[in-house]
Write an enzyme that holds these catalytic residues in place. Structure first.
Site, PDB file in Angstrom:
ATOM      1  N   GLU A 271      11.505   5.373   0.161  1.00  0.00           N
ATOM      2  CA  GLU A 271      12.649   5.486  -0.737  1.00  0.00           C
ATOM      3  C   GLU A 271      13.411   6.794  -0.512  1.00  0.00           C
ATOM      4  OE1 GLU A 271      11.914   5.069  -5.116  1.00  0.00           O
ATOM      5  OE2 GLU A 271      12.712   3.066  -4.772  1.00  0.00           O
ATOM      6  N   HIS A 292     -10.700  -3.240  11.468  1.00  0.00           N
ATOM      7  CA  HIS A 292     -10.963  -4.650  11.740  1.00  0.00           C
ATOM      8  C   HIS A 292      -9.752  -5.518  11.430  1.00  0.00           C
ATOM      9  CE1 HIS A 292     -15.388  -4.143  12.271  1.00  0.00           C
ATOM     10  NE2 HIS A 292     -15.104  -3.034  11.616  1.00  0.00           N
ATOM     11  N   LYS A 403      19.253  -4.588  -8.697  1.00  0.00           N
ATOM     12  CA  LYS A 403      18.941  -4.476 -10.132  1.00  0.00           C
ATOM     13  C   LYS A 403      20.047  -5.077 -10.976  1.00  0.00           C
ATOM     14  CE  LYS A 403      16.281  -0.156 -10.123  1.00  0.00           C
ATOM     15  NZ  LYS A 403      16.211   1.210 -10.658  1.00  0.00           N
TER      16      LYS A 403
END
Lengths: 436, 436
Positions: A271, A292, A403
């Site tokens: 950000e 792994h 938003k």
């Protein structure tokens, strides 16, 4: 705290940084360090974060937590920077008490959490600077209602952590709730060492002053040369590596309890630095587990990454018992910590052998000072990287459109345009259009 | 299940795939599909994974779980593909019973888990094909000892899941333990729909047959055209996007319980396709939480990503209560699920607006069939992507060097060469060398 850069240099990797480049960059580091210091002195937006360890008063935090006792569970309701710092600290350190996080608006998660809680002994800390964050406020309204339904007076059990004005501030005044301040000039992702990150820690009985002291230790190690400051060494090297093609920043702590730290780092880095068409993409990994999972790619895939390996120098001892199985006799009598450290070192060496740059960060131990120092160091490193990249480290303009769109959709003011989507369905439906 | 490709096309993104390219690729898809079908028919290494839904017998799995009753907690001891499939299924579905995972060798994690367990009602499932995986065996030796110390006969409480030979097979024969087979020819990361992924699910009372039926549904939707098969549509488009610069594959489910799925996908994708200097780097994200963490970067950073958005079409309802706070009145009377879906759609639209390719995957609901279908679809997609990229999808040679090095370090047979590391220390120590 130690930041080991050797495996990020040109002698270790084709995209590594020549020592001479780092030396040449040190002039720009000095200028950036001066800019940062000036910002700190004037408590400018963002730079103010680096003053937090000294400016954070722990008294009001402890008092707010005392006010909601005897609650036994604290639910932090927040999202992004309003939750990740607190989650990082409480996960990393071994406190008492039950702290939970409600950091999504998945109805299944909220329902499961409510079903799992003993509401008669539950308190909440609702965290939003603006007091309007939709996800946080929606969850708060749901949980407040559940407390009331359970016969609990929610006003006895709610801490508010918010800015100087807004709906949550109004609410706290109307109901005389304990209220803590989201510090002015400090973006959420830089607020771990303030009330935002420390309320949950206080609830767990952790030593807030020691956390802040760790931050202060890191603050004092800032200097005008990358060769003298772990934070600036890390930030500068990450910047230089991005310039040379390391577009992915894998963060791989070798400590299970640091998994939220990798998430916190991912927000901080993405950000703050993801701007103007640039910015490394954080990839969270966990040692040894992700050896792994991701190591094959790191070693044999594109040379477009830097892997940061983090470990504490001290670990608990858990002896591995002797075994009757011959093939495993090399394990018997050793210790899990020896195994973990051997895997750390083997992974670091194997990445070097594959020509991928790595940086090793070691903290003395996973204690309050160590975590405070680690978080501050990463914040200062990020700010340095942002200065060198010349981006606006402390804003996040690109999330605003989404938003507002979500709010409009919810209010029914807007619908999304037809995008001419191409759908391939296992069970085609007429309204999904032609898969061809 | 639906795979929506519209936002991955050239009309949506500068690195999107022209429709004509997809059409041209369809010939190669047909050849690859034929190769895959031939591999399935002969149960060749790797391709055999796509036969699992039909070939997995649930009877022995249920019997093994019955044999360790009345245990109330099941600890799966495994790492990578030996744990992630089981963790994905049990997280996604709402079962009964307490399942835990020990998938690291962090002594603090092992110690914390042991302290948290009631050992008198705990059983373990130790999972390793070779029976020699150091991390898994070390943890098993520690837990076995703890059970014995707690007065529990560990042989009554241990399931072994392993290959046809090796130390764990020997152990199971010596002590007459219930033993399940890691299927031959199926790499760990492709084994979710076998005993490897299903023991924990059985312990939770989940419907194994329904999970496998979901997988079988996906198997039946494979075809020789990407335009008719969701799995091949996804795999082909991901391949084509990588060719056009999408070096990062962000996986972003909008369901909290699918977070382990994103980790499972990350292993599948990284370990299968990270070869020969290529392979997308998976980045795990979680909707809506990571909108507040990664979205700034996705929108404003480099156009080097594809974001896969996953959601169930059905969600629980959790109404948001009406509120006295005017600024929040648009939330009152809505529902968390409406909010979550609005955020999903707004995020998808905002990424399109920013020119970043996205793919939307929708499953009907988060139930046993849906999860089986999702896992199978991703596996088949991965295999298709591997065929098109011409890599050895089913091997992971690059992790071997590190494993052997770790073993040598542990045995004391080897020490690592001096790497000439450059160390920047806040509290410099003489043996760390000169930071300059």
């Amino acid at each position: 705290m130690h930041v080991h850069l050797g495996n990020a240099l040109a002698e270790a990797s084709a995209i590594g940084v020549p020592r001479s480049d780092l030396e040449a960059l040190d002039e720009r580091v000095a200028a950036a360090a001066a800019r940062i210091e000036a910002g700190r002195e004037r408590s400018e937006h963002g730079y103010a974060a680096l003053n937090l360890p000294k400016n954070t008063e722990t008294g009001p935090i402890e008092a707010a937590v005392d006010a909601i006792r005897p609650a036994e569970t604290l639910v932090t309701i927040g999202i992004g920077g309003s939750a990740l710092g607190a989650a990082t600290i409480t996960s990393a350190l071994d406190g008492d008490g039950d702290t939970r996080f409600l950091d999504n608006v998945d109805p299944a998660q909220t329902r499961t959490l409510l079903a799992d809680l003993d509401l008669s002994t539950t308190a909440v800390n609702v965290v939003s600077r603006s007091g309007t964050t939709a996800e946080t406020l929606a969850n708060f309204l749901v949980v407040r209602d559940a407390l009331t339904d359970a016969g609990v007076d929610w006003t006895d059990r709610t801490i508010v952590t918010t800015g100087q004005s807004g709906p949550l501030r109004t609410l706290s005044e109307r109901h005389d709730l304990p209220v803590l301040e989201v510090p002015t000039g400090v973006p959420g992702r830089f607020s771990a060492l303030s009330a935002v990150g420390l309320v949950a820690a206080a609830f767990e009985g952790l030593d807030l002053d020691a956390i802040l002291e760790g931050g202060q230790t890191a603050a004092e190690s800032l200097s005008d040369s990358l060769f003298e400051s772990p934070a600036y060494a890390y930030g500068t090297t990450m910047y230089a590596l991005e310039e040379r093609g390391a577009s992915i920043a894998a963060m791989m702590p070798y400590a299970e309890v640091l998994e939220p730290f990798a998430e916190w780092f991912s927000q901080l880095w993405a950000e703050s630095l993801g701007k103007d068409g640039r910015g490394q993409t954080p990839a969270r990994a966990l040692g040894v587990t992700d050896q792994h999972s991701q190591l094959q790619l790191y070693r044999a895939g594109p040379t477009d990454k830097v892997v940061t390996l983090v470990r504490p120098r001290e670990r608990l001892s858990v002896p591995i018992p002797e075994t009757e199985l011959d093939a495993l006799s090399y394990l018997g009598g050793r210790d899990l910590r020896t195994l973990m450290d051997a895997e750390f070192e083997a992974t670091e060496a194997s990445l070097r052998k594959a020509g991928l740059p790595t940086i090793r960060i070691e903290i003395d131990s996973l204690d309050a000072e160590g975590i405070g120092e680690l978080l501050y160091t990463m914040e200062a490193a990020c700010i340095m990287a942002g200065e060198l990249a010349d981006v606006e480290t402390f804003t996040q303009p690109a999330v605003e459109w989404g938003k507002e769109t979500a709010r409009s959709l919810l209010r029914g003011e807007q619908t999304l345009d037809e995008t001419g989507d191409l759908v391939v369905a296992a069970d085609p439906e007429p309204d999904d259009g032609d898969p061809g």
